[in-house]
Design an enzyme around this catalytic site. Structure first.
Site, PDB file in Angstrom:
ATOM      1  N   MET A 283      36.688  43.996  45.694  1.00  0.00           N
ATOM      2  CA  MET A 283      35.326  44.487  45.946  1.00  0.00           C
ATOM      3  C   MET A 283      34.599  43.556  46.926  1.00  0.00           C
ATOM      4  SD  MET A 283      34.047  46.298  42.473  1.00  0.00           S
ATOM      5  CE  MET A 283      33.464  44.828  41.635  1.00  0.00           C
ATOM      6  N   GLY A 284      35.344  42.694  47.606  1.00  0.00           N
ATOM      7  CA  GLY A 284      34.735  41.859  48.649  1.00  0.00           C
ATOM      8  C   GLY A 284      34.014  40.641  48.106  1.00  0.00           C
TER       9      GLY A 284
ATOM     10  N   VAL B   8      42.009  31.240  39.666  1.00  0.00           N
ATOM     11  CA  VAL B   8      41.601  30.129  40.527  1.00  0.00           C
ATOM     12  C   VAL B   8      40.216  29.667  40.063  1.00  0.00           C
ATOM     13  CG1 VAL B   8      41.091  29.409  42.891  1.00  0.00           C
ATOM     14  CG2 VAL B   8      42.956  31.030  42.443  1.00  0.00           C
TER      15      VAL B   8
ATOM     16  N   ARG C 187      30.404  37.068  41.289  1.00  0.00           N
ATOM     17  CA  ARG C 187      29.117  37.082  40.570  1.00  0.00           C
ATOM     18  C   ARG C 187      28.553  35.675  40.352  1.00  0.00           C
ATOM     19  NH1 ARG C 187      31.530  41.916  37.978  1.00  0.00           N
ATOM     20  NH2 ARG C 187      30.093  43.641  38.397  1.00  0.00           N
TER      21      ARG C 187
ATOM     22  N   HIS D 258      40.303  35.577  45.528  1.00  0.00           N
ATOM     23  CA  HIS D 258      40.780  36.680  46.372  1.00  0.00           C
ATOM     24  C   HIS D 258      41.814  36.178  47.385  1.00  0.00           C
ATOM     25  CE1 HIS D 258      36.542  38.144  45.468  1.00  0.00           C
ATOM     26  NE2 HIS D 258      37.272  39.164  45.058  1.00  0.00           N
TER      27      HIS D 258
ATOM     28  N   GLN E 132      44.682  37.358  37.184  1.00  0.00           N
ATOM     29  CA  GLN E 132      44.676  37.211  35.721  1.00  0.00           C
ATOM     30  C   GLN E 132      43.260  36.929  35.216  1.00  0.00           C
ATOM     31  OE1 GLN E 132      47.131  37.928  33.805  1.00  0.00           O
ATOM     32  NE2 GLN E 132      46.290  37.201  31.861  1.00  0.00           N
ATOM     33  N   LYS E 133      42.356  36.592  36.139  1.00  0.00           N
ATOM     34  CA  LYS E 133      40.930  36.453  35.772  1.00  0.00           C
ATOM     35  C   LYS E 133      40.453  37.706  35.038  1.00  0.00           C
ATOM     36  CE  LYS E 133      36.450  35.542  36.192  1.00  0.00           C
ATOM     37  NZ  LYS E 133      35.781  36.578  36.927  1.00  0.00           N
ATOM     38  N   ASP E 134      40.898  38.876  35.529  1.00  0.00           N
ATOM     39  CA  ASP E 134      40.554  40.148  34.881  1.00  0.00           C
ATOM     40  C   ASP E 134      41.780  40.622  34.103  1.00  0.00           C
ATOM     41  OD1 ASP E 134      37.783  40.856  36.179  1.00  0.00           O
ATOM     42  OD2 ASP E 134      39.036  40.095  37.790  1.00  0.00           O
TER      43      ASP E 134
END
Ligand code: AMP
Length: 291
Positions: free
Chosen positions: A30-31, A177, A188, A37, A149-151
């Site tokens: 989502m940028g 990371v 966020r 990322h 893996q964060k999400d």
């Protein structure tokens, strides 16, 4: 690097590569790029001929009272960062390209969506994720797609879609990371003012405390969770959830005798943050024997 806006352009670019026998890696985003990322892009770059990054702030995965309007957007900066990572195609469509007038299909995954963020944010969230990711797979037809893996729950949802719908794509989950002080990188995090930024490290510290209890041999889920909860409470944070669940099925565990996901969500200042650790019974058994 090409910046493409339409589905036919992406299909044409990818099919040229595919005709030449090249492997295609996709990184959905989502940028508002950060090193999390970029780590996915690097991994994709190392392992594929053609790397496609999608940049789409997907409206359907945001609730009516969530931060769709405020979500950070800076396509020019993102394009520079992606180009520097050797990305071949940045697919940055308008919402009307993805959801044209009359769009009427939703992919709904049961089970793994019904807890953690699915319960906390609402079922719409993973419906939106599953639907847009399925569309991206249909548009790009990647050999491999890279997720963080964060999400962790998102990875399980996407794996379930791929398995249940027999999609011909391999899902690779990449490690979380973190900033030097342990805060998991997130787009966020820009919502955090100085005080909240300092406070935000408590999420990872609480998970570390629980992981330490586990590494010391504690297997009772409540005891492990209490270790995390004490750290959060000391910082004045009441989590939206703090749970230990089976790492594959997301069923609650009472004893950690298989791989478990320790997951937390909490509001810190103006941001809703999530973080997780995997508690691996195998690595910890190995640690204890010194092997
Ligand atoms: P997002 O733009 O937030 O939707 O994230 C795009 C992809 O980057 C998702 O697969 C995320 O899980 C992944 N990601 C986000 N933050 C991190 C991080 N700190 N470490 C690794 N991957 C991340």
């Amino acid at each position: 690097m090409k910046i493409l806006r339409t589905i036919p352009e992406v299909r044409a670019a990818v099919s040229d590569a595919r005709r030449d026998g090249q492997s295609v890696g996709l990184v959905p985003t989502m940028g508002a790029f950060h090193d999390g990322h970029l780590s996915l892009m690097r991994r994709a770059r190392e392992r594929n001929h053609l790397v496609v990054v999608s940049l789409f702030v997907n409206p359907t995965q945001f609730g009516a009272h969530e931060d769709l309007g405020a979500y950070p957007r800076d396509e020019a900066r993102d394009a520079e960062l992606a180009e520097a990572e050797g990305v071949d195609i940045l697919f940055a469509p308008a919402a009307s390209e993805i959801y044209p007038h009359g769009f009427a299909t939703t992919i709904h995954v049961a089970d793994v969506t019904e807890v953690l963020d699915g319960a906390s944010r609402g079922a719409f969230h993973f419906d939106g994720v599953a639907t847009v990711v399925t569309k991206l797979f249909g548009i790009v037809r990647p050999d491999v797609a890279y997720f963080g893996q964060k999400d962790a729950q998102q990875v399980l949802v996407v794996r379930r879609v791929v398995r249940d719908l027999d999609l011909d794509v391999r899902i690779e989950a990449c490690p979380i990371v973190r900033q030097a002080d342990g805060l998991a990188m997130s787009s966020r995090n820009v919502y955090l003012d100085a005080d909240a930024r300092a406070q935000a490290t408590v999420l990872n510290r609480s998970l570390d405390a629980a992981a330490s209890a586990f590494e010391a041999g504690e297997r009772d889920a409540d005891s492990i969770l209490s270790a995390a909860d004490r750290v959060l409470a000391d910082a004045g944070i009441a989590p939206e959830y703090l749970e230990l669940r089976d790492a594959e099925t997301l069923e609650l565990v009472t004893r950690v005798d298989r791989d478990a996901l320790l997951a937390v969500a909490a509001r810190v200042g103006a941001a809703r943050l999530i973080d997780n650790h995997l508690l691996s019974s195998i690595s910890s058994a190995t640690d204890r024997t010194g092997a």
